[in-house]
Design an enzyme around this catalytic site. Structure first.
Site, PDB file in Angstrom:
ATOM      1  N   LYS A 152       0.910  -1.421   0.113  1.00 24.45           N
ATOM      2  CA  LYS A 152      -0.089  -0.030  -0.036  1.00 24.45           C
ATOM      3  C   LYS A 152       1.086   1.074  -0.055  1.00 24.45           C
ATOM      4  O   LYS A 152       1.518   1.334   0.769  1.00 24.45           O
ATOM      5  CB  LYS A 152      -0.893  -0.060   1.244  1.00 24.45           C
ATOM      6  CG  LYS A 152      -1.566   1.311   1.564  1.00 24.45           C
ATOM      7  CD  LYS A 152      -2.732   1.034   2.540  1.00 24.45           C
ATOM      8  CE  LYS A 152      -3.597   2.101   2.790  1.00 24.45           C
ATOM      9  NZ  LYS A 152      -4.560   1.986   3.906  1.00 24.45           N
ATOM     10  N   LYS A 165      -2.417  -1.395  -3.776  1.00 25.11           N
ATOM     11  CA  LYS A 165      -3.397  -0.082  -3.784  1.00 25.11           C
ATOM     12  C   LYS A 165      -2.448   0.913  -3.649  1.00 25.11           C
ATOM     13  O   LYS A 165      -1.617   1.172  -2.942  1.00 25.11           O
ATOM     14  CB  LYS A 165      -3.927  -0.367  -2.540  1.00 25.11           C
ATOM     15  CG  LYS A 165      -4.907   0.793  -2.094  1.00 25.11           C
ATOM     16  CD  LYS A 165      -5.355   0.458  -0.556  1.00 25.11           C
ATOM     17  CE  LYS A 165      -6.058   1.834  -0.255  1.00 25.11           C
ATOM     18  NZ  LYS A 165      -6.418   1.644   1.194  1.00 25.11           N
TER      19      LYS A 165
HETATM   20  C1  PBG Z   1      -7.516   2.606   5.877  1.00 28.11           C
HETATM   21  C2  PBG Z   1      -7.853   2.528   4.419  1.00 28.11           C
HETATM   22  C3  PBG Z   1      -7.655   3.775   3.475  1.00 28.11           C
HETATM   23  C4  PBG Z   1      -8.361   3.499   2.489  1.00 28.11           C
HETATM   24  C5  PBG Z   1      -8.679   1.934   2.659  1.00 28.11           C
HETATM   25  N1  PBG Z   1      -8.292   1.762   3.876  1.00 28.11           N
HETATM   26  C6  PBG Z   1      -6.838   5.116   3.825  1.00 28.11           C
HETATM   27  C7  PBG Z   1      -5.897   5.563   4.105  1.00 28.11           C
HETATM   28  O1  PBG Z   1      -4.803   4.715   3.975  1.00 28.11           O
HETATM   29  O2  PBG Z   1      -5.636   6.709   4.220  1.00 28.11           O
HETATM   30  C8  PBG Z   1      -8.592   4.368   1.108  1.00 28.11           C
HETATM   31  C9  PBG Z   1      -9.372   3.614   0.101  1.00 28.11           C
HETATM   32  C10 PBG Z   1      -9.765   4.551  -0.713  1.00 28.11           C
HETATM   33  O3  PBG Z   1      -9.202   5.718  -1.040  1.00 28.11           O
HETATM   34  O4  PBG Z   1     -10.449   4.521  -1.596  1.00 28.11           O
HETATM   35  N2  PBG Z   1      -8.290   2.190   6.702  1.00 28.11           N
END
Ligand code: PBG
Length: 320
Positions: A194, A248
């Protein structure tokens, strides 16, 4: 003049194109993200994500019915609690909003695969993904709370726990806690790779999860420039017992997806995140591009890169 290879011959007609098509997008590829807000009576639109809502438990019923009607069989739940605190207690409360939503869906649609995001950022009053001390984020204290969260989801009937906080050791910690509590059938979908991305902007509005001090998440999410670390992150999660790995965001990271596809046999998921969705919606709204064609191209690119699962806010609209 002799032109030896005329590749146009492979594309000349719809029939030949269909016959040769290597990658297909089907309803079985999708996971629909759903936001459930504890403080709501009815659903509420999320301005930065046109077509997406924060749901109450009662509007969740309609949403599940609608997504089932178009053939979607998996959902990814995010909770927004009424009360937030320093330690994100509502993330692991027996009657937390996600725990309630899981029970609700399992009664309404027992065959629906329920995945629940496992992170503290929606539940902490400071908006960070874990426990904060004077020196910053405390990784190992956070792991204990993620264990509690995962077990409480499992008790509610979740099928898959999806840790998204990029804590070191999160998969191993969650696997151990689930196994000790006799939930060895609950799987772990790790957001293994991520990146610290600008494309999460609308999500943070949707989940009210923006960090309120020392700004960004660059100290635990990956630097978008890094390729080798993706292997390290993935391997760590594989070693710790992840069942699936997620990359992601999606569109700008297809090279990473392909790298992982070439290195692991575990199923891969891609999360086409909020900013990626919002960008296409915004361009389509002013007539710059065709919405459906644009999403379709993204989805087939992800399949080509090697994913088995696509998390997309457009899943329902795409299949409707
Ligand atoms: C953290 C989480 C995030 C997203 C999914 N899980 C936010 C982050 O890391 O700030 C982002 C998903 C999206 O932008 O659609 N719980």
């Amino acid at each position: 003049m002799t032109v030896k290879h005329r590749y146009h011959r492979l594309r000349n007609t719809p029939a030949i194109r269909a016959l040769l098509q290597e990658n297909h997008v089907t309803k079985n590829d999708f996971v629909m993200p759903i936001f459930v807000h504890e403080g709501l009576e009815n659903k509420e639109a999320i301005p930065s994500l046109p077509g997406i809502y924060q749901h109450s438990l009662s509007s969740l019923t309609e949403e599940i019915r609608d997504i089932q009607a178009v053939g979607i069989t998996s959902v990814l739940l995010f909770g927004i609690p009424k009360n937030k605190d320093e330690k994100g207690k509502q993330a692991y409360a027996n009657k937390g909003i996600v725990q309630q939503a899981i029970r609700h869906i399992k009664v309404q649609a027992p065959e629906m695969l329920v995945i629940a995001d496992c992170c503290l950022c929606e539940y902490t009053d400071h908006g960070h993904c874990g426990v904060i001390t004077k020196t910053g984020l405390d990784n190992d204290e956070t792991l204990k709370l993620l264990q509690k969260t995962a077990v409480s989801y499992a008790k509610a009937g979740v099928d898959i726990v999806a840790p998204s906080g990029m804590m070191d050791g999160m998969v191993g910690a969650i696997r151990e806690a689930l196994d000790i509590a006799d939930f060895e059938k609950v799987s772990i979908l790790s957001y293994a790779v991520k990146y610290a991305s600008a494309f999460y902007g609308p999500f943070r509005e949707a989940a009210g999860s923006g960090a309120h001090f020392f700004g960004d998440r660059k100290h635990h999410q990956m630097n978008p420039s890094q390729r080798n670390e993706a292997f390290l992150e993935a391997q760590q999660d594989i070693d710790e017992g992840a069942d699936f790995l997620m990359v992601k965001p999606a569109s700008h990271y297809v090279d990473i997806i392909r790298d992982l596809k070439n290195t692991t046999e575990l199923p891969l998921a891609a999360y086409h995140v909020s900013g990626e969705y919002a960008m296409i919606k915004a361009a389509a709204a002013v007539g710059i591009l065709d919405e459906r064609d644009a999403f379709e191209e993204v989805f087939v690119s992800l399949k080509r890169a090697g994913v088995s699962m696509i998390v997309s806010y457009y899943a329902k609209a795409y299949l409707s």
